[in-house]
Design an enzyme around this catalytic site. Structure first.
Site, short mmCIF file in Angstrom:
data_model
loop_
_atom_site.label_atom_id
_atom_site.label_comp_id
_atom_site.label_asym_id
_atom_site.label_seq_id
_atom_site.Cartn_x
_atom_site.Cartn_y
_atom_site.Cartn_z
N ASP A 36 0.73 -1.16 0.01
CA ASP A 36 0.13 0.06 -0.18
C ASP A 36 0.64 1.17 -0.16
O ASP A 36 2.09 0.43 0.25
CB ASP A 36 -0.98 -0.29 1.58
CG ASP A 36 -2.16 -0.48 1.16
OD1 ASP A 36 -2.59 -0.89 -0.29
OD2 ASP A 36 -3.14 -0.30 2.29
N LYS A 58 -3.24 3.63 -3.35
CA LYS A 58 -3.82 4.46 -4.47
C LYS A 58 -3.86 5.87 -5.18
O LYS A 58 -4.38 6.18 -5.27
CB LYS A 58 -5.38 4.67 -3.27
CG LYS A 58 -5.60 2.93 -2.61
CD LYS A 58 -7.17 3.62 -2.46
CE LYS A 58 -7.90 2.14 -2.47
NZ LYS A 58 -7.19 0.62 -1.69
N MET A 174 -8.89 10.15 8.47
CA MET A 174 -9.66 10.08 7.03
C MET A 174 -10.32 11.45 6.91
O MET A 174 -11.54 12.00 6.54
CB MET A 174 -10.60 9.61 6.29
CG MET A 174 -9.39 8.40 6.00
SD MET A 174 -9.93 6.71 5.41
CE MET A 174 -10.55 5.43 6.44
N1 SAH Z 1 -5.32 1.05 8.42
C1 SAH Z 1 -4.67 2.45 8.65
C2 SAH Z 1 -5.36 3.47 8.75
C3 SAH Z 1 -6.19 3.37 6.71
S1 SAH Z 1 -7.03 3.94 6.78
C4 SAH Z 1 -4.37 2.42 10.09
O1 SAH Z 1 -4.35 1.61 10.60
O2 SAH Z 1 -3.94 3.83 10.32
C5 SAH Z 1 -5.62 6.24 6.13
C6 SAH Z 1 -6.18 7.20 7.00
O3 SAH Z 1 -4.83 6.60 8.10
C7 SAH Z 1 -5.26 8.60 6.42
O4 SAH Z 1 -6.26 9.23 5.86
C8 SAH Z 1 -4.92 9.17 8.12
O5 SAH Z 1 -5.91 9.58 8.17
C9 SAH Z 1 -4.32 8.00 8.61
N2 SAH Z 1 -3.18 7.33 8.47
C10 SAH Z 1 -2.71 6.13 8.18
N3 SAH Z 1 -1.07 6.47 8.09
C11 SAH Z 1 -0.59 7.57 8.53
C12 SAH Z 1 0.30 8.24 8.70
N4 SAH Z 1 1.20 7.56 8.99
N5 SAH Z 1 0.65 9.76 10.00
C13 SAH Z 1 -0.91 10.12 10.02
N6 SAH Z 1 -2.50 9.46 9.79
C14 SAH Z 1 -2.33 8.06 9.08
#
Ligand code: SAH
Length: 257
Positions: A36, A58, A174
């Protein structure tokens, strides 16, 4: 031909030091990795040289890879006997569509294993140096998405704000693109002075953050040009922090000696 398998692996927020030992073991054993775009590059150094690495992010390339295609590819590779690792940012079961993927694979009789990762909401709080629960300020935490599927599924922000007012920390994934809506909704049950923080790229290399109050949340996002991927934290656990200069040096996660 040996039976293949799929392991959904949580790659954490980006820092490879935050991977679990189990995740590293799975990455090392993989013959095919589907990656991803929220996965930190450093994580891939554990992959074998011979492994096939497919970026299915994406936003990395020009076009997004549709979820259906990713699921088909995973299944096809596993059915060929490959050891497939699906590397997902954070935890695979927190807004990562890991549930849908596991279900789809199991329906086809493919063995699926899931390895936890540190979800970005937890990493963001730690990066700020604040706990998400605290005996004096918060007796729980809600992880919610600001991007619910379909209009009917949209979260009712005032209801969540009422729960937050009872002493629950709110962590919104998000949420930056709909931040104005979120702010207006939350102000339905929380005071404008409620502390908020926005953490973009919760990982040592590129982290960016701002701290303020709910009444000026959307402005804070605009002013600091904060964008996805970012989490928004709302609640009293941030008290004390919101006086700190926004954009202050992020705290580093501890390193293993
Ligand atoms: N599975 C992921 C979430 C995926 S949805 C998790 O557990 O973190 C995608 C959202 O996750 C992004 O829009 C943001 O809100 C958050 N996100 C993912 N990686 C991030 C990061 N390194 N820093 C801050 N927010 C993050």
């Amino acid at each position: 031909m040996s039976a293949g398998s799929v392991t959904l692996v949580g790659a954490g927020p980006g820092d490879p030091e935050l991977l679990t030992l189990k995740a590293i073991r799975a990455i090392r054993a993989a013959t095919v990795l589907l990656v991803d775009d929220l996965v930190g590059e450093g994580v891939l150094r554990f992959a074998r040289r011979s492994a096939r690495i497919v970026h299915v992010g994406k936003r990395g390339g020009c076009a997004s890879t549709p979820q259906a295609f990713i699921e088909k590819l995973m299944a096809a590779e596993a059915l060929k006997g490959e050891r497939v690792v699906r590397l997902k940012g954070g935890d695979p079961f927190v807004f990562g569509r890991g549930g849908e993927e596991a279900e789809h694979l199991r329906e086809q009789g493919i063995a699926v294993e899931v390895v936890n990762g540190i979800t970005s909401g937890l990493a963001a709080a730690t990066a700020l140096g604040v706990p998400l629960t605290h005996r004096d300020h918060a007796h729980g935490v809600m992880l919610v998405t600001g991007h619910a599927r379909g209009a009917d599924a949209a979260l009712h922000w005032p209801t969540l704000a009422a729960a937050a007012a009872q002493g629950l920390t709110l962590v919104v994934y998000m949420g930056v693109t709909t931040v104005q809506e979120l702010q207006t909704g939350l102000l339905g049950a929380l005071p404008a002075s409620t502390p908020v923080a926005v953490v973009q790229h919760a990982s040592p290399a590129h982290q960016k953050q701002a701290v303020g109050t709910l009444g000026a949340l959307a402005e804070l996002v605009r002013e600091h040009a904060l964008a996805s991927p970012a989490v928004i934290i709302v609640g009293d656990v941030l008290r004390g922090l919101h006086h700190a200069a926004a954009g202050a040096q992020p705290m580093k996660h501890g390193r293993v000696a």
